[in-house]
Design a protein around this motif. Structure first.
Motif, short mmCIF file in Angstrom:
data_model
loop_
_atom_site.label_atom_id
_atom_site.label_comp_id
_atom_site.label_asym_id
_atom_site.label_seq_id
_atom_site.Cartn_x
_atom_site.Cartn_y
_atom_site.Cartn_z
N GLN A 1 -8.73 10.79 1.96
CA GLN A 1 -7.43 10.68 1.12
C GLN A 1 -6.44 9.67 1.81
O GLN A 1 -6.15 8.64 1.00
CB GLN A 1 -6.69 11.71 0.70
CG GLN A 1 -7.44 12.91 -0.12
CD GLN A 1 -6.84 14.30 0.05
OE1 GLN A 1 -5.76 14.38 0.53
NE2 GLN A 1 -7.61 15.28 -0.81
N THR B 1 -19.70 9.93 -0.42
CA THR B 1 -19.08 9.04 0.85
C THR B 1 -19.36 9.19 2.34
O THR B 1 -19.93 10.22 2.31
CB THR B 1 -17.31 9.08 0.85
OG1 THR B 1 -17.16 10.38 1.22
CG2 THR B 1 -16.87 8.73 -0.68
N VAL C 1 0.89 -1.40 0.05
CA VAL C 1 0.04 0.07 0.24
C VAL C 1 0.99 1.17 0.03
O VAL C 1 1.98 1.18 0.48
CB VAL C 1 -0.89 -0.02 1.24
CG1 VAL C 1 -2.23 -1.05 1.07
CG2 VAL C 1 -0.29 -0.06 2.55
N THR D 1 -5.77 1.76 1.55
CA THR D 1 -6.62 0.69 1.44
C THR D 1 -6.81 0.36 -0.04
O THR D 1 -7.58 -0.50 -0.37
CB THR D 1 -7.87 0.59 2.24
OG1 THR D 1 -8.60 1.72 1.64
CG2 THR D 1 -7.57 0.85 3.58
N LYS D 2 -6.39 0.98 -1.11
CA LYS D 2 -6.62 0.81 -2.41
C LYS D 2 -6.22 -0.56 -3.01
O LYS D 2 -6.81 -0.95 -3.81
CB LYS D 2 -6.05 2.23 -3.11
CG LYS D 2 -4.54 2.22 -3.44
CD LYS D 2 -4.40 3.21 -4.61
CE LYS D 2 -2.90 2.98 -5.11
NZ LYS D 2 -1.79 4.14 -4.40
N ASN D 3 -5.54 -1.24 -2.43
CA ASN D 3 -4.92 -2.66 -3.17
C ASN D 3 -5.68 -3.48 -2.13
O ASN D 3 -5.44 -4.80 -2.58
CB ASN D 3 -3.34 -2.76 -3.04
CG ASN D 3 -2.69 -1.75 -4.05
OD1 ASN D 3 -3.55 -1.22 -5.03
ND2 ASN D 3 -1.48 -1.29 -3.79
N ALA E 1 -12.87 -0.47 4.59
CA ALA E 1 -11.86 0.05 3.14
C ALA E 1 -12.91 -0.04 1.95
O ALA E 1 -12.50 0.35 0.78
CB ALA E 1 -11.05 -1.24 2.80
N ASP E 2 -14.13 -0.63 2.17
CA ASP E 2 -15.50 -0.55 1.25
C ASP E 2 -16.11 0.73 1.24
O ASP E 2 -17.11 1.07 0.49
CB ASP E 2 -16.17 -1.73 1.35
CG ASP E 2 -16.01 -2.60 0.12
OD1 ASP E 2 -15.68 -2.32 -0.77
OD2 ASP E 2 -16.79 -3.78 0.38
N LYS F 1 -11.32 -6.49 -1.62
CA LYS F 1 -12.62 -6.26 -0.73
C LYS F 1 -13.16 -7.63 -0.47
O LYS F 1 -13.76 -8.32 -1.32
CB LYS F 1 -13.63 -5.62 -1.53
CG LYS F 1 -12.88 -4.37 -1.92
CD LYS F 1 -12.85 -3.10 -1.09
CE LYS F 1 -12.39 -1.74 -1.38
NZ LYS F 1 -10.92 -1.56 -1.69
N TRP G 1 -6.66 7.36 3.89
CA TRP G 1 -7.42 5.92 4.28
C TRP G 1 -7.59 5.33 2.83
O TRP G 1 -7.23 4.10 2.65
CB TRP G 1 -8.70 6.06 4.87
CG TRP G 1 -9.42 4.82 5.22
CD1 TRP G 1 -10.97 4.43 4.85
CD2 TRP G 1 -8.97 3.68 5.73
NE1 TRP G 1 -11.21 3.44 5.15
CE2 TRP G 1 -10.10 2.76 5.88
CE3 TRP G 1 -8.07 3.42 6.42
CZ2 TRP G 1 -10.16 1.65 6.23
CZ3 TRP G 1 -7.86 2.02 6.95
CH2 TRP G 1 -8.88 1.07 6.86
N LYS G 2 -8.19 6.06 1.76
CA LYS G 2 -8.06 5.56 0.50
C LYS G 2 -6.77 5.01 -0.06
O LYS G 2 -6.74 3.96 -0.65
CB LYS G 2 -8.74 6.53 -0.30
CG LYS G 2 -10.33 6.54 -0.38
CD LYS G 2 -10.81 7.30 -1.49
CE LYS G 2 -12.28 7.11 -1.58
NZ LYS G 2 -12.85 8.55 -2.11
N GLN G 3 -5.71 5.89 0.24
CA GLN G 3 -4.38 5.45 -0.48
C GLN G 3 -4.16 4.21 0.33
O GLN G 3 -3.35 3.55 -0.40
CB GLN G 3 -3.55 6.79 0.08
CG GLN G 3 -2.01 6.71 -0.27
CD GLN G 3 -2.29 6.88 -2.04
OE1 GLN G 3 -2.97 7.55 -2.48
NE2 GLN G 3 -1.03 6.48 -2.62
#
Length: 459
Positions: A83, A355, A13, A89-91, A401-402, A94, A85-87
């Protein structure tokens, strides 16, 4: 002990600064007490959290920090947390039910400069736990999260597995303590005179047409014979306030905890829910008295007006962020142990770009905790309220993460620091508010946390 294994995964990540490896491993465990798990993590004191939703269908405990996200970024703090958190968890693949969760809160007002008990608390503070317990639909899962920039982490991870097994064992086997109530030695009402005077000042501004409603709060400072433990106090809150959101968040020396009736926003698979709660009256000693009080609340012009502001504003925010917004025409009564409220649920389906954290950003502070219009009310709170609310009346909750998650408004809450506690309560000031009646209302609202802390106010 029956173990059902789930994902043992490693993902790379990107955090905002460097490349990290995010190791996760989840297993299903036999049912255990969430509080016992929290208490078993005593060595993580200062880095623990507890959360349970109002319906008691979702319980979350975190021990230790695998990663923290914090900032003092004022108005963009919500976006910054999102931002990062998205960064992070992006990989992450799910997977149903087994997501790493980010838990924490945003303070009520980043512009408040008063230090005191909140002096070391950032404007936004969130953590991914090293050990995360989720109890959902009668199933319990324990996850390990390990986020590192080290290349080879198998040794460290093995250590975490041992620690996890130890925590689960302790939570399942050790006798669940029955905790005594703390012994209160004294209490004070800081700034009581200033509070009473502020009601008069704010009422004058409202009569002059400068605002329609402003929420003014105050605190109660308690002293105890000895240091109060987080699990001791949470056990009483859990036991005494079953119909509320229950939460406890440790940060350094502080435990911020409470039992809030009020959902700010919940998002589940693209559906958003909020609840408008404003206007309150005490519970009756008999069913008849309770019904009479409830009926008078439903028909009270001041309380209905206060409630209407909240419904209007939350509905408007939902209409900007959601489709198919549904709002009942009339409020219902929400009855909890010490108090009854006017209550209107609101729901909708999130737009593409909306969101949960964007909704939190737009909804906070609602008229139930800030006022109407928002800007003027916040200016008056800054001017007349002689304290820092910290996380009181602010959003506290979780996001996965979803993009699912839930935030409550942290009312009926208190901050515990060693052998001292600060309780918070407020009320909506409108044109015909009086200092005496507002003061009385805060006494009713202090009651849940005061009872949990073993205190009584001389009536």
């Amino acid at each position: 002990m029956h173990h059902k294994w789930y994902n043992a995964t490693e993902v790379e990540v990107g955090s905002l600064n460097s490349k990290h490896h995010f190791y996760m491993e989840t297993m299903e465990v036999s049912r255990l007490s969430a509080l016992a798990f929290f208490a078993a993590g005593e060595k993580y004191k200062g880095k623990r959290y507890f959360w349970q939703n109002r319906e008691k269908t979702f319980t979350l405990v975190g021990l230790g920090h695998a990663y923290t996200i914090e900032n003092n970024a004022g108005q963009v703090r919500f976006d910054k947390v999102e931002q990062e958190w998205k960064q992070l968890t992006k990989n992450i693949v799910k997977e149903e039910d087994l997501q790493p969760i980010l838990f924490g809160g945003f303070t009520f007002d980043p512009q408040n400069e008063v230090g005191e008990e909140w002096s070391t608390f950032p404007q936004s503070f969130f953590a991914v736990a090293t050990f995360q317990l989720i109890i959902r639909d009668d199933k319990a899962y324990v996850s390990i999260h390990y986020i590192t920039d080290e290349e080879n982490s198998s040794k460290a991870f093995e250590q975490l597995r041992k620690e996890r097994d130890h925590l689960i064992h302790a939570a399942q086997v050790k006798e669940l303590k029955t905790y005594a109530k703390p012994t209160m030695t004294s209490y004070q009402e800081p700034y009581k005179e200033e509070y009473l005077r502020s009601i008069e000042q704010v009422t004058a501004h409202i009569k002059a047409g400068e605002a329609q409603k402003v929420v003014i709060a105050r605190s109660l400072a308690l002293q105890f014979e000895e240091e109060v433990a987080s699990s001791q106090i949470l056990s009483h809150v859990i036991h005494e306030q079953p119909e509320s959101y229950l939460f406890g968040l440790e940060h350094e020396e502080m435990l911020f905890f409470g039992a809030s009736p009020e959902r700010l926003v919940k998002v589940e698979e693209g559906q958003a829910f909020s609840s408008c709660i404003a206007g309150s009256i005490r519970r009756g000693h008999t069913v008849e008295e309770d019904e009479t009080l409830g009926w008078s609340l439903l028909n009270d012009v001041k309380n209905r007006g206060e409630h209407h502001y909240v419904v209007e504003m939350i509905t408007e925010t939902f209409e900007q962020n959601c489709m198919n917004v549904k709002v009942p025409k009339q409020p219902k009564l929400l009855k909890i142990r010490d108090i009854q409220h006017l209550y209107t649920p609101v729901e909708g389906i999130l737009n593409e770009e909306a969101t949960i954290l964007q909704l939190v950003k737009n909804l906070h502070p609602t008229p139930a905790l800030g006022g109407v219009p928002r800007k003027e009310a916040m200016d008056m709170i800054r001017r007349y309220e002689p304290m820092n609310r910290g996380l009181y009346a602010a959003p506290i909750g979780w996001v996965d993460a979803d993009g699912n998650g839930e935030f409550a408004v942290a009312i009926r809450s208190a901050a515990l620091l060693g052998n001292r506690a600060f309780l918070y309560a407020g009320g909506g000031i409108v044109e015909d508010s009086t200092p005496a009646s507002e003061y009385e209302e805060t006494l009713v609202k202090f009651r849940p946390m005061l009872r949990a802390l073993g205190g009584k106010l001389s009536e």
